[in-house]
Structure formats: structure tokens, C-alpha cells
Design a protein around this motif. Sequence first.
Motif, PDB file in Angstrom:
ATOM      1  N   LEU A  37      -7.811 -24.658  12.783  1.00  0.00           N
ATOM      2  CA  LEU A  37      -6.683 -24.103  12.039  1.00  0.00           C
ATOM      3  C   LEU A  37      -6.918 -22.632  11.742  1.00  0.00           C
ATOM      4  CD1 LEU A  37      -4.015 -24.724  10.455  1.00  0.00           C
ATOM      5  CD2 LEU A  37      -5.458 -25.129   8.440  1.00  0.00           C
ATOM      6  N   TYR A  47      -2.067 -21.569   8.443  1.00  0.00           N
ATOM      7  CA  TYR A  47      -1.860 -21.897   7.037  1.00  0.00           C
ATOM      8  C   TYR A  47      -1.875 -20.604   6.240  1.00  0.00           C
ATOM      9  CZ  TYR A  47      -2.608 -24.332   2.541  1.00  0.00           C
ATOM     10  OH  TYR A  47      -2.488 -24.822   1.257  1.00  0.00           O
ATOM     11  N   TYR A  58      -5.717 -27.682   2.936  1.00  0.00           N
ATOM     12  CA  TYR A  58      -5.698 -27.324   4.356  1.00  0.00           C
ATOM     13  C   TYR A  58      -5.807 -28.527   5.276  1.00  0.00           C
ATOM     14  CZ  TYR A  58     -10.574 -27.561   6.153  1.00  0.00           C
ATOM     15  OH  TYR A  58     -11.787 -27.970   6.630  1.00  0.00           O
ATOM     16  N   LEU A 114      -3.489 -29.422   8.585  1.00  0.00           N
ATOM     17  CA  LEU A 114      -3.980 -29.882   9.886  1.00  0.00           C
ATOM     18  C   LEU A 114      -3.323 -31.195  10.297  1.00  0.00           C
ATOM     19  CD1 LEU A 114      -7.828 -29.239   9.782  1.00  0.00           C
ATOM     20  CD2 LEU A 114      -6.285 -28.510  11.613  1.00  0.00           C
TER      21      LEU A 114
END
Length: 262
Positions: free
Chosen positions: A215, A197, A186, A190
Motif C-alpha cells: 500500500l 491511503y 490502513y 488494504l
Amino acid sequence: MLAKELIERYERYCPPELSLEGDVVGLQIGTLDKDIKKVMVTLDVRENTVAEAIAEGVDLIITKHAPIFKGIKDLVSSPQRDILLDLVKHDIAVYVSHTNIDIISGGLNDWFCEILGIEHTEPLSLTTDQVGIGRIGEISEQTLEDFAKKIKISFGLDSVRLVRYERANPLVSRVAICGGSGQSFYQEALAKGADVYVTGDIYYHTAQEMLTDGLYAIDPGHHIEVLFISEIAKRLRQWQLEQKWNLDIIESQSSTNPFSHL
């Protein structure tokens, strides 16, 4: 034909050396030095898929998820070990194609992007020589909820989990996606400017960290990788026609998704 002839063609398309370090790929049970007449493609090798393979007279299984992922100390009969013992007893070879099918161009993550309309893609996390796991790209601007609904419909799911606070519903246009359990990537999402995501098996605390870092995420579950079955079978049938293989290729009909939602 020999099993190794089919696997040699498969590995030209999906090289095992592209898999992530420490991954389990390649032949895991049996031998490729044998004649085969029937091949079954499956996502998982569980008791129901093994029973199906035995009933269908399958000689070779091509699976995404390895039946042996952790070390085992014995092959004494038990519900878990009987999966392996039955494969050996019925001379069914098992070939595993795991993260290499996630990484290759024209593989699982690209198929996800095609289904969801994610365009202008690039690898999410580079592994080597401009190939990598996951994808990031663009969709037409829409709300988080509308995109989540599209995922739910596209994969025939009974639900998806949204990572957000207080029912936030922002507009999103830049999407990162990684099939299976991809929460560890992840930070790359970003860094590459993702608004949202899409990946499975997101842990509670990781979800909180994602939100703190700015996010949003959508968790459709691990089982959307079942797309592997139809897409790999399609390619095997294409090669069968080209090479004139005398071979029956079937797609597993057994559900191996352990989750449902009320």
C-alpha cells in the motif's frame, strides 16, 4: 438564545453517540444553560484561539479537538493550564465535536472526498449500522505524484509526505482517506483494495509496514482538518436563518498548525 438550543440542533446533525469508543465529545468547559450572542468555530483551542475568543467577546466555542484530552491533576497557573483558566475566567463554554464529525454522512471525510474528486465512496472502517470512519472510493486513474500534487494544491499545503520506496510513481485509482491520524485503519484500506491511503501522522515503521503490505500512502498532515471551521460555520449560518437565531457566528482566524517546512 440559550447555548443548549444551538447544541441540540447541532447534535441532530452530528450525534455524539456516533463517536468512537472512549472519544472526548460534547460540552467540556462551562455550561449550555446560558444566553449566547457570539459563537466561534475553531479546529483547536490553544492560547491564540482563546485570546481571539476573549477579544471577540465569544460566549461559546465549537471545536474539533478537545482542549482537555488527557486527565489533569490540578488547575494551577502554567502556560498549558492558563488556556483553561482563561476560558473559565471569561465564561466561555467549549463544545467538542471530534470523531462523530468524521463518521457522519455529510461530515469531514465526505468533504475531503468532494474536494479531491473521490467518488462512489463507502466507509473505510465500519463502526455501526453502515456508518464508519474514513472513506474509500474511486478517482480517475493518475500517477501517485499527480494525486499528491492535487492534495497539496487543494489544501494549500507547503508539502506532503509520500510513503513509497525509491521514488516509485505508480498509477492509482482506488483511494482510501481518513482525516487526522488514521494510520491504524490502513489494514482496512488494504482489505478494500486501496492503491493509496491518505491520512496524517504516519509513523516511520508503520509506513514501512504499509509498503511491505503493498500500500502506498500520502501524508498531508493533521491540519487539513481545518476545513471543519468553514464547513461547520456554514451549517450554523444556515440554521441561524431557518431558526431566526439572534446570533453572531465567526470563524477563528488563528493558525494552530504547529508545523511548517523549509
